[in-house]
Design an enzyme around this catalytic site. Structure first.
Site, PDB file in Angstrom:
ATOM      1  N   ASP A   1      23.641  39.045  10.537  1.00  0.00           N
ATOM      2  CA  ASP A   1      22.317  38.945  11.157  1.00  0.00           C
ATOM      3  C   ASP A   1      21.729  37.541  11.132  1.00  0.00           C
ATOM      4  O   ASP A   1      20.557  37.352  10.814  1.00  0.00           O
ATOM      5  CB  ASP A   1      21.347  39.924  10.502  1.00  0.00           C
ATOM      6  CG  ASP A   1      20.084  40.128  11.341  1.00  0.00           C
ATOM      7  OD1 ASP A   1      20.214  40.374  12.538  1.00  0.00           O
ATOM      8  OD2 ASP A   1      18.976  40.026  10.787  1.00  0.00           O
TER       9      ASP A   1
ATOM     10  N   HIS B   1      18.512  39.565  14.960  1.00  0.00           N
ATOM     11  CA  HIS B   1      17.759  40.587  15.675  1.00  0.00           C
ATOM     12  C   HIS B   1      16.450  40.050  16.250  1.00  0.00           C
ATOM     13  O   HIS B   1      15.774  40.753  17.002  1.00  0.00           O
ATOM     14  CB  HIS B   1      17.510  41.809  14.786  1.00  0.00           C
ATOM     15  CG  HIS B   1      16.545  41.598  13.668  1.00  0.00           C
ATOM     16  ND1 HIS B   1      16.939  41.260  12.398  1.00  0.00           N
ATOM     17  CD2 HIS B   1      15.198  41.698  13.627  1.00  0.00           C
ATOM     18  CE1 HIS B   1      15.878  41.161  11.614  1.00  0.00           C
ATOM     19  NE2 HIS B   1      14.797  41.428  12.346  1.00  0.00           N
TER      20      HIS B   1
ATOM     21  N   SER C   1      10.802  38.803   9.257  1.00  0.00           N
ATOM     22  CA  SER C   1      12.214  38.733   9.640  1.00  0.00           C
ATOM     23  C   SER C   1      12.647  37.303   9.933  1.00  0.00           C
ATOM     24  O   SER C   1      11.943  36.541  10.594  1.00  0.00           O
ATOM     25  CB  SER C   1      12.459  39.572  10.898  1.00  0.00           C
ATOM     26  OG  SER C   1      12.636  40.914  10.593  1.00  0.00           O
TER      27      SER C   1
END
Length: 628
Positions: free
Chosen positions: A305, A256, A391
């Site tokens: 992811d 992402h 992240s």
């Protein structure tokens, strides 16, 4: 996603931090600084201000929703080169410089996308502000990949582009082409809570004593500054090793974080190395760092992811330069749950931090994934956490190998029992129906070895026959109430010969060294704990030093890793008498004792099984609550 909120790159390159700054490029001084020509007379290209109110209205629809980056700039598409802009100045040595001034009306920052750019050997490209206090460059051919270079942000509304052509290249000037001029209309002033030093107070710097023994993995962790037409922002990631042990500059991060980029395409990213505090405390100003730019997106996948990119700009002999002190972390693609985990990351665009989960992780389906057991679930211990901007950060198992990358979760300093979820390398390795563009197998195992796990790789490690390393201090820990401690240190064989004996010593503060002879049989890379007799230490803060010497009775051929130093604290356990006044307040604590502040925050707590009632009385400025 909760962890993918992206923040302004300008907050990290503040003029007040970097004087005469060269944070991106080879360094050096533009030739134009030595030329008598007035900078004010440089031909100027002027861009009027975009409709800021309209841009802010668009931003309000997407900010904080995890559907787009936190946009800082408006892209002015342009077509500027030697033929239609700027001026040439002939130098006395038959060299030349080309200069162009660019102004964006009322811009807070300006940065550029170069395309179709060719810099022959000997030529140099710089970008700087008019007062010469902020410099990017020198950019040479090694910073250009397939003609592209995206610069970091320059504070202010005006920049100067300078290109030097050396005398030997007078008939081979190369080419400089500016494709986009980005008008920065939002600054970190609107995101001060995400600026340097402003991550949650519970975040632990990587120089704290808990991080002892994780030095190599800390070297591998990087901050990503991604740039696209949609805006710029931050994620985290890590250099990751492959079975060829060749220093291929792969970085593992989260899918992402990649936006709409596709495998095989170039991505305009920055990779920031070594941006971290030198001590456990936060420094007063931004530490220095090094940066590389540009990458090829090799593979990505939504259900777990992951995103794998290969750095392309600023490399040395195909890998990260030695001056960056890089380390490529190992990995474990097995389905076996780790007994404990660690993550190293850049929360909220801040300097590098470390988090610990001292319990086993569990495989779960989370974050809306279509795949069972797509993630490792962790809950942080030791008063640590992750945040937005973390992240893509690596999750390490107890053997210091990457097993996943951060997808999202609820953890924060205000919710330290909230779980985080990391996409698993196990799921990303070779999923059913995948290709090389959507799995890790071919990239991380180019030799086809079939290995389930590999160790990390240092491309600049000096290999010697005898090298005993003091890996870490196991005990004493950071804080203890017990005045009796049992020192334990971990040694490692970093030499090519088996390590069968060594002399290991420690001392506390400026006391005498305590020494013992260790014997055993450690293969290369293996470790062993060395324990000493218990010793009594007074209350207070102390310095613990340890060293290892005389491997196999000989001379250690790499003495740079022979010693380690850390601090620890023994709390004063003297009983304190509290003046309790009369009167009950009706507080009920089922299982123990509490000492709380006037705002009801807990200063001290002790819970005992079986308690079922309590008495509470006002104690000066505290509440003292006694369980039965």
């Amino acid at each position: 996603m909760k962890k993918s909120v992206l923040i302004l790159l300008a907050s990290l390159i503040l003029t007040r931090i970097f004087s005469y700054a060269q944070i991106h490029g080879n360094g050096g001084t533009p030739i134009g600084f030595k030329v008598a020509e007035d900078l004010k007379s440089i031909p100027q290209v002027y861009f009027s201000s975009p409709d800021i109110d309209a841009l802010r209205a668009e931003d309000a629809e997407v900010d904080g929703k995890g559907i787009a980056p936190w946009r800082y700039g408006y892209n002015n598409n342009t077509d500027l080169d030697f033929n239609n802009s700027g001026r040439w100045i002939n130098l006395g040595d038959n060299g030349r410089i080309w200069q162009l001034k660019i102004t964006c009306e009322q811009a807070l920052t300006v940065n550029l996308l170069f395309t179709k750019t060719v810099i022959p050997n000997g030529n140099q490209l710089f970008v700087y502000n008019p007062d010469k206090s902020f410099i990017l460059g020198a950019y040479t051919d090694k910073w250009i990949y397939e003609g592209e270079l995206f610069t970091e942000l320059v504070p202010g509304s005006t920049i100067i582009v300078e290109y030097y052509v050396s005398p030997e290249n007078i008939n081979n000037p190369g080419n400089v082409h500016i494709d986009k001029v980005v008008h920065g209309y939002r600054t970190a002033a609107e995101f001060n809570e995400k600026a340097f030093g402003q991550s949650g107070s519970c975040n632990m710097n990587v120089a704290c004593s808990d991080a002892q023994g994780w030095g190599d993995q800390i070297r591998s962790a990087v901050m990503l500054a991604s740039t696209s037409n949609a805006g710029s922002g931050f994620c985290s990631g890590a250099l990751i090793n492959n079975t060829a042990n060749d220093g291929k500059p792969y970085v593992l991060t989260a899918n992402h974080c990649s936006g709409n980029s596709t495998p095989g395409s170039n991505v305009s990213w920055f990779f920031r190395f070594n941006w971290q505090s030198a001590t456990c405390a936060n420094p007063g100003s931004s530490p220095t760092y090094q940066s590389l730019n540009g990458a090829i997106l090799r593979a990505k996948r939504t259900p777990s992811d992951f995103c794998l990119v290969e750095i392309t700009g600023g490399l040395s002999n195909g890998t990260v330069p030695q001056s960056y002190n890089p380390y490529f972390s190992g990995w474990n693609r097995s389905n076996t749950a780790p007994t404990s985990t660690v993550s190293i990351h850049h929360p909220s665009g801040d300097i590098k931090k470390i988090s610990f989960d001292d319990n086993p992780a569990t495989a779960v389906q989370a974050m809306g994934s279509s795949e069972a057991n797509s993630s490792w679930r962790v809950v942080w211990d030791r008063n640590t956490t992750t945040e937005q901007g973390s992240s893509g950060s690596p999750l390490f198992d107890q053997n210091k190998r990457i097993i996943g990358q951060l997808w999202g979760g609820q953890a924060s300093c205000s919710n330290q029992t909230g779980p985080d979820y990391y996409g698993r390398i196990y799921n990303s390795w070779n999923p059913a129906g995948s290709s090389t563009a959507s799995r890790l197998r071919e990239w991380l195992d180019p030799t086809g070895s079939g290995q389930t796990a590999i160790d990390g790789y240092d491309p600049y490690l000096v290999t010697v026959t005898l090298d005993a390393k003091l890996e870490s201090v196991v005990s004493p820990t950071t804080v203890s109430c017990n005045t009796s401690i049992t020192p334990v240190v971990k040694i490692q064989n970093s030499g090519t010969n088996a390590l069968t004996s060594a002399t290991v010593s420690y001392r506390i503060d400026n006391g005498a060294w305590v020494t013992q002879n260790w014997t055993g049989n450690l293969a290369t890379g293996a470790t062993a704990n060395v324990s000493f007799a218990a010793v009594t230490v007074s209350a207070g803060t102390h310095t613990f030093r340890a060293k290892v010497e005389s491997p196999n009775g000989g001379i250690d051929l790499n003495q740079a890793n022979d010693s380690i130093s850390t601090s620890f604290q023994i709390l004063n356990t003297t009983p304190v008498s509290l003046p309790i006044t009369e009167g009950f307040e009706g507080s009920f604590v089922p299982n123990g004792w509490l000492l709380t502040n006037p705002d009801n925050s807990i200063t001290w707590a002790k819970f005992n099984a079986g308690s079922n009632s309590s008495n509470s009385a006002r104690v000066n400025n505290f509440n003292y609550t006694q369980g039965s």
